[in-house]
Design an enzyme around this catalytic site. Structure first.
Site, PDB file in Angstrom:
ATOM      1  N   LEU A 152       0.843  -1.206   0.000  1.00 55.45           N
ATOM      2  CA  LEU A 152       0.000   0.000   0.000  1.00 55.45           C
ATOM      3  C   LEU A 152       0.877   1.254   0.000  1.00 55.45           C
ATOM      4  CD1 LEU A 152      -3.149   0.398   0.051  1.00 55.45           C
ATOM      5  CD2 LEU A 152      -2.867   1.030   2.450  1.00 55.45           C
ATOM      6  N   ARG A 154       2.295   4.541  -2.728  1.00 52.48           N
ATOM      7  CA  ARG A 154       1.573   5.577  -3.475  1.00 52.48           C
ATOM      8  C   ARG A 154       0.627   4.959  -4.498  1.00 52.48           C
ATOM      9  NH1 ARG A 154       6.931   8.967  -3.296  1.00 52.48           N
ATOM     10  NH2 ARG A 154       7.770   6.928  -3.706  1.00 52.48           N
ATOM     11  N   ILE A 155       1.127   3.986  -5.278  1.00 48.85           N
ATOM     12  CA  ILE A 155       0.295   3.381  -6.331  1.00 48.85           C
ATOM     13  C   ILE A 155      -0.779   2.496  -5.700  1.00 48.85           C
ATOM     14  CG2 ILE A 155       0.332   1.783  -8.296  1.00 48.85           C
ATOM     15  CD1 ILE A 155       3.158   2.937  -8.966  1.00 48.85           C
ATOM     16  N   ARG A 175       4.564  -4.205   4.935  1.00 58.21           N
ATOM     17  CA  ARG A 175       5.460  -4.411   6.079  1.00 58.21           C
ATOM     18  C   ARG A 175       4.787  -4.066   7.400  1.00 58.21           C
ATOM     19  NH1 ARG A 175      10.316  -1.192   3.741  1.00 58.21           N
ATOM     20  NH2 ARG A 175       8.485  -0.294   2.800  1.00 58.21           N
ATOM     21  N   ILE A 229       0.621  -5.126 -11.642  1.00 61.98           N
ATOM     22  CA  ILE A 229       1.059  -3.917 -12.362  1.00 61.98           C
ATOM     23  C   ILE A 229       2.435  -3.472 -11.850  1.00 61.98           C
ATOM     24  CG2 ILE A 229      -1.184  -3.010 -13.080  1.00 61.98           C
ATOM     25  CD1 ILE A 229       0.552  -1.835  -9.885  1.00 61.98           C
ATOM     26  N   ARG A 231       5.987  -5.637 -10.768  1.00 61.19           N
ATOM     27  CA  ARG A 231       7.135  -6.267 -11.415  1.00 61.19           C
ATOM     28  C   ARG A 231       6.860  -7.762 -11.566  1.00 61.19           C
ATOM     29  NH1 ARG A 231       8.580  -2.093 -13.021  1.00 61.19           N
ATOM     30  NH2 ARG A 231      10.491  -0.951 -12.559  1.00 61.19           N
ATOM     31  N   ASP A 255       0.302  -6.772 -16.387  1.00 61.84           N
ATOM     32  CA  ASP A 255       0.951  -5.734 -17.198  1.00 61.84           C
ATOM     33  C   ASP A 255       2.463  -5.919 -17.182  1.00 61.84           C
ATOM     34  OD1 ASP A 255       0.961  -3.338 -18.781  1.00 61.84           O
ATOM     35  OD2 ASP A 255       1.585  -2.197 -17.013  1.00 61.84           O
ATOM     36  N   GLU A 260      10.469  -9.607 -19.657  1.00 62.89           N
ATOM     37  CA  GLU A 260       9.853  -8.794 -20.725  1.00 62.89           C
ATOM     38  C   GLU A 260      10.833  -8.534 -21.868  1.00 62.89           C
ATOM     39  OE1 GLU A 260       8.495  -5.308 -18.643  1.00 62.89           O
ATOM     40  OE2 GLU A 260       7.229  -6.493 -17.333  1.00 62.89           O
ATOM     41  N   HIS A 278       3.274  -3.970 -20.582  1.00 69.36           N
ATOM     42  CA  HIS A 278       3.865  -3.020 -19.611  1.00 69.36           C
ATOM     43  C   HIS A 278       3.529  -1.567 -19.988  1.00 69.36           C
ATOM     44  CE1 HIS A 278       7.353  -2.503 -16.532  1.00 69.36           C
ATOM     45  NE2 HIS A 278       6.524  -1.477 -16.471  1.00 69.36           N
ATOM     46  N   VAL A 279       2.228  -1.270 -19.949  1.00 69.01           N
ATOM     47  CA  VAL A 279       1.772   0.064 -20.358  1.00 69.01           C
ATOM     48  C   VAL A 279       1.304   0.924 -19.179  1.00 69.01           C
ATOM     49  CG1 VAL A 279       1.182  -0.532 -22.740  1.00 69.01           C
ATOM     50  CG2 VAL A 279      -0.526  -0.898 -20.929  1.00 69.01           C
ATOM     51  N   GLY A 280       1.615   0.496 -17.961  1.00 66.62           N
ATOM     52  CA  GLY A 280       1.144   1.226 -16.764  1.00 66.62           C
ATOM     53  C   GLY A 280       1.351   2.728 -16.857  1.00 66.62           C
TER      54      GLY A 280
HETATM   55  C1  8YV Z   1       8.259   2.240 -17.186  1.00 66.20           C
HETATM   56  C2  8YV Z   1       8.130   1.285 -14.786  1.00 66.20           C
HETATM   57  O1  8YV Z   1       7.801   1.382 -18.176  1.00 66.20           O
HETATM   58  O2  8YV Z   1       8.308   3.286 -13.573  1.00 66.20           O
HETATM   59  C3  8YV Z   1       8.575   2.109 -13.628  1.00 66.20           C
HETATM   60  O3  8YV Z   1       9.200   1.537 -12.713  1.00 66.20           O
HETATM   61  O4  8YV Z   1       8.249   0.115 -14.779  1.00 66.20           O
HETATM   62  C4  8YV Z   1       7.460   1.917 -15.962  1.00 66.20           C
HETATM   63  O5  8YV Z   1       6.738   3.029 -15.604  1.00 66.20           O
HETATM   64  C5  8YV Z   1       9.712   2.181 -17.197  1.00 66.20           C
HETATM   65  O6  8YV Z   1      10.319   2.719 -16.082  1.00 66.20           O
HETATM   66  C6  8YV Z   1      10.271   2.882 -18.433  1.00 66.20           C
HETATM   67  O7  8YV Z   1      11.636   2.803 -18.361  1.00 66.20           O
END
Ligand code: 8YV
Length: 315
Positions: A152, A154-155, A175, A229, A231, A255, A260, A278-280
């Site tokens: 929990l 920021r994202i 944690r 979303i 890793r 994502d 990758e 990986h379009v977050g």
């Molecule tokens: C990006 C990310 O794709 O911010 C991150 O940690 O995984 C993604 O937002 C990446 O950093 C682009 O290099």
């Protein structure tokens, strides 16, 4: 701007690479045909390194850069940076938090909607012309269901606020409990057991590697959907593929992946997995803001005119 050499170890978008090239001498390690030759020529002068969020920077590379002062990550995640090693050498590590929070949280919600409401299948159904032949399938209501958030930060909080607004219940693990109104679980397996959607939103790296394993997936069970979303490293991907194939869990919305852009054929073939490339953070606005912050961190260090966005361990 001072006369400074940078090593660039990832493919950077033009709106970041262009301004970097105007103000710095950039050595493109990522694109170099002969990386050893590039290092031999530039190692003695490189004072800054620019990389992406998912880029792995081995300690061995840093050992060849005796003048290195700062690593600026184009991304919020810095799991590819050996931060402890950087601390011992006094190398600063900066990243791009906050500016991408909304976009990444939006994609988590999109994956909940796509998996939970069967929207990807529904889209295929219309394109295939099946609507003229039969009614679309019924899915399950999301309001009232529980979303469990692993991490929990920021994202994670932005995801919690969004699903809260959709009438979903929120629980989380991390944690330590935080001063929020959502229910805390100290144990990930216990959280997985309780929820309909388990959303992975914690940092990557050795500490969280394969935190979501076969046991956690079993606890999530046939009612449950895994959303990631964060890793790919956090989830045991072969275990996830098995769990999706044999019905241990209901579905997954991903994502991010372990290697990758390579996704195992077995995972690609599964109809109950919604897969995104990986379009977050991949919007024009956010990537530009990330690029600006990535460069601003370098400028701040080399001109000493403003403060750095240091990673928490070094702040
Ligand atoms: C990006 C990310 O794709 O911010 C991150 O940690 O995984 C993604 O937002 C990446 O950093 C682009 O290099």
């Amino acid at each position: 701007m001072p006369d400074v050499d940078l090593l660039v170890t990832a493919a950077l978008p033009p709106f970041l690479y262009g301004p970097l090239k105007s103000d710095y001498r950039c050595h493109d390690y990522h694109a170099a045909g002969d990386r050893a030759a590039l290092i031999a020529a530039a190692a003695g002068t490189v004072r800054g390194l620019v990389q992406g969020g998912g880029t792995v920077t081995p300690t061995e590379l840093l050992e060849q850069l005796p003048k290195l002062e700062i690593i600026s990550v184009f991304g919020v995640g810095y799991d590819g940076v050996p931060v402890d090693y950087c601390r011992t050498r006094g190398i600063k590590v900066t990243h791009t938090p906050d500016v991408l929070t909304d976009d990444v949280a939006d994609v988590a919600v999109a994956l909940i909607l796509m998996t939970g409401r069967g929207l990807v299948r529904a889209n295929r159904f219309v394109h295939a012309g099946d609507w003229k032949r039969r009614a679309p399938e019924l899915t399950s209501k999301l309001a009232g269901r529980t979303v469990g958030i692993l991490g929990l930060g920021r994202i994670g909080k932005a995801i919690a606020q969004r699903v809260d607004a959709m009438g979903m219940k929120v629980a989380y693990t991390g944690r330590k409990p935080q001063d929020v109104r959502w229910r805390y679980f100290a144990d990930l397996e216990a959280l997985a057991h309780e929820v309909d959607f388990l959303v992975v939103a914690c940092p990557g790296g050795p500490v969280t590697r394969h935190l979501v394993d076969a046991r956690v997936l079993k606890a999530l069970g046939a009612k449950g959907t895994l959303i990631n979303i964060a890793r790919g490293s956090i989830v045991d991907e072969p275990a996830l593929t098995r769990a999706l194939a044999d019905g241990t869990i209901k579905a997954a919305g991903l994502d991010v992946f372990a290697d990758e852009p390579n996704i195992p054929d077995e995972l690609l073939a599964l109809d109950n997995a919604v897969l995104l490339p990986h379009v977050g953070s991949a919007t024009h606005e956010t990537r530009k803001a990330m690029g600006d912050l990535c460069k601003a961190n370098l400028d701040a260090w080399f001109t000493r005119h403003s403060t750095l966005t240091l990673v928490p361990e070094l702040a």
